[in-house]
Design an enzyme around this catalytic site. Structure first.
Site, PDB file in Angstrom:
ATOM      1  N   CYS A 285     -11.441 -85.289  15.684  1.00  0.00           N
ATOM      2  CA  CYS A 285     -10.044 -85.076  15.310  1.00  0.00           C
ATOM      3  C   CYS A 285      -9.928 -83.551  15.253  1.00  0.00           C
ATOM      4  O   CYS A 285     -10.615 -82.883  16.022  1.00  0.00           O
ATOM      5  CB  CYS A 285      -9.690 -85.786  13.985  1.00  0.00           C
TER       6      CYS A 285
ATOM      7  N   ILE B 255      -3.262 -95.291   8.374  1.00  0.00           N
ATOM      8  CA  ILE B 255      -3.922 -95.427   9.666  1.00  0.00           C
ATOM      9  C   ILE B 255      -3.655 -96.860  10.153  1.00  0.00           C
ATOM     10  O   ILE B 255      -3.915 -97.808   9.418  1.00  0.00           O
ATOM     11  CB  ILE B 255      -5.440 -95.185   9.533  1.00  0.00           C
TER      12      ILE B 255
END
Length: 175
Positions: free
Chosen positions: A107, A83
């Site tokens: 998400c 990430i």
């Protein structure tokens, strides 16, 4: 079925929960979740998906005057996907700006990437790692990712704290 007997169902998105006043989390909203979401009076949605936002969802946002913030983040899966911390800093800053509230974070399933974002926000709130990881695991079970927990642990909250607009931070946030 006539209209008098119709009862609208309020179905929250998968893994839905309140994170803090005016901040919610969940999986990707579906059409069946729209009546529920309308009750929240959302001003913004923050998505962490990489793909183009679904057309059906875009139409819903436009119809309800909801702003979309898209921070495309790949799942934090070993060994080659990480990430990006700068993206997470921008996402946390978006979350902590009351001009975007009420806001829904999501998400695909509301588990891993959403859990990372919430975990990073919890660090800024001063939560202990035990509490942060307990919350992360409750939503990510049965597939908690050690890479996600490591990301949260190594996340540096200073760039967020140094960039916050004090005028627009939530009243529940103490720095």
């Amino acid at each position: 079925m006539n209209d008098e007997n119709y009862i609208e169902e309020f179905i929250p998105p998968e893994n839905f929960a309140m994170v803090a006043p005016n901040i919610y989390r969940g999986g990707m909203p579906k059409k069946k979740n729209q009546p529920f979401l309308e009750k929240l009076g959302l001003k913004s949605i923050l998505t962490l998906i990489l793909e183009e936002y679904p057309v059906q969802n875009q139409s819903y946002l436009k119809k309800n005057n909801i702003k979309l913030f898209q921070f495309g983040v790949a799942g934090n899966k070993e060994p080659f996907v990480d990430i990006p911390e700068d993206v997470m800093v921008k996402a946390v800053l978006t979350l902590l700006d009351t001009r975007n509230h009420p806001i829904l974070i999501h998400c695909n399933k509301g588990k891993h990437r959403t859990g990372c974002l919430v975990g990073c926000m919890r660090k800024i709130q001063g939560w202990s790692y035990t509490s942060i990881f307990d919350e992360y695991r409750r939503f990510s079970a049965p597939k908690s990712r050690s890479m996600d927990q490591q990301f949260i642990e190594l996340f540096d909250p200073k760039p967020v704290v140094n960039s916050l607009n004090i005028k627009y931070i939530p009243s529940w946030l103490t720095l």
